[in-house]
Design an enzyme around this catalytic site. Sequence first.
Site, short mmCIF file in Angstrom:
data_model
loop_
_atom_site.label_atom_id
_atom_site.label_comp_id
_atom_site.label_asym_id
_atom_site.label_seq_id
_atom_site.Cartn_x
_atom_site.Cartn_y
_atom_site.Cartn_z
N GLU A 173 -18.69 -17.22 73.61
CA GLU A 173 -19.24 -16.73 74.88
C GLU A 173 -19.53 -15.24 74.87
O GLU A 173 -20.41 -14.76 75.59
CB GLU A 173 -18.27 -17.06 76.03
CG GLU A 173 -18.31 -18.51 76.50
CD GLU A 173 -17.61 -19.46 75.56
OE1 GLU A 173 -17.69 -20.69 75.78
OE2 GLU A 173 -16.96 -19.00 74.59
N HIS A 218 -11.71 0.70 83.93
CA HIS A 218 -10.78 1.13 82.88
C HIS A 218 -9.97 -0.04 82.32
O HIS A 218 -8.76 -0.13 82.56
CB HIS A 218 -9.82 2.17 83.45
CG HIS A 218 -10.45 3.42 83.94
ND1 HIS A 218 -9.77 4.35 84.73
CD2 HIS A 218 -11.69 3.92 83.76
CE1 HIS A 218 -10.58 5.36 85.01
NE2 HIS A 218 -11.75 5.12 84.45
N HIS A 261 -11.68 6.67 77.58
CA HIS A 261 -11.89 6.82 79.02
C HIS A 261 -12.12 5.48 79.71
O HIS A 261 -11.34 5.10 80.57
CB HIS A 261 -13.08 7.76 79.25
CG HIS A 261 -13.45 7.95 80.69
ND1 HIS A 261 -14.49 8.77 81.09
CD2 HIS A 261 -12.94 7.44 81.84
CE1 HIS A 261 -14.59 8.76 82.40
NE2 HIS A 261 -13.66 7.95 82.89
N GLU A 304 -18.60 11.00 90.29
CA GLU A 304 -19.50 10.61 89.20
C GLU A 304 -20.86 10.13 89.72
O GLU A 304 -21.65 9.57 88.97
CB GLU A 304 -18.84 9.55 88.32
CG GLU A 304 -17.64 10.11 87.56
CD GLU A 304 -17.06 9.15 86.55
OE1 GLU A 304 -17.27 7.93 86.67
OE2 GLU A 304 -16.38 9.63 85.63
N HIS A 359 -18.32 1.08 86.59
CA HIS A 359 -17.45 1.77 85.63
C HIS A 359 -16.00 1.44 85.96
O HIS A 359 -15.58 1.50 87.12
CB HIS A 359 -17.66 3.29 85.74
CG HIS A 359 -16.58 4.08 85.07
ND1 HIS A 359 -16.23 3.91 83.75
CD2 HIS A 359 -15.74 5.05 85.55
CE1 HIS A 359 -15.25 4.73 83.44
NE2 HIS A 359 -14.93 5.43 84.52
#
Length: 267
Positions: free
Chosen positions: A172, A143, A213, A118, A141
Amino acid sequence: MEQLRSNCALMAEIDRIAEVAGYLWTKGWAERNGGNISVNVTSLLTSEDLALPALAPAKALPEKMEALAGHVFYVTGTGKRMRYVAPAPFENGSLIRVAADGLSYEIIAEQPIQPTSELPSHLMMHNYVRSTGRDNRVVLHTHPTDLIGMTHCKRFLNSDYLTKVLWSMIPECRIIVPKGIGIVPYEIPGTVELARATIKQLENHDVVFWEKHGILAVGEDLIECFDAIDTLSKSAQIYFSARQASGEDPEGMTQQQLDDLVPAFGL
């Protein structure tokens, strides 16, 4: 390379990357080789560091990265696990340098570890934010299970609605993620199309959900990017916990309570 290892500022940043990689794994957000990190380290390097020879042939980029010409990034490697990046960042990632014409990159240290698949998407995002004058050095990035789960539900695929739900679970969240959440409909991972759709969301947000994703955050500091995603995850957990306890959607903070945070924290 001894030259790089003696650069205290660079090694401190590499230590932070290793720290966050460990958090991603222990959080359960980095199954197998899931997720990736890229950090612009150009400002931490000496002129000698910036001129290090390439370890492998240059690779073309999908488009010209004018704002990144000559810049150097630490990037996690393709197929590498975050649980291994944590103890050995240079064995599971590499430093890459974008060419002066912005059309290619080459690996300069420490080993010829191929960067994440990526990478083109990451660099397109770095190029965009830098071209707008924002000093964002980080693309993260990962998951998170709870946040990805929400993107499997149609009603949460509305940016305004999802932002309001997560903001309203804990003060918060409104403070730490003040720009709210962008959402990108499902695209094949690693594609230019996903990168371009994400860049559109980065016009107004620092955190973007990729449907079914994962999550992506940009910012000046890797720990702050992690904290933003972590806070959103906590909000999601509170939402699911309250819903389980009552059998219905939690009321959350009122709009007035959310609005009161703006002047109180200069949002």
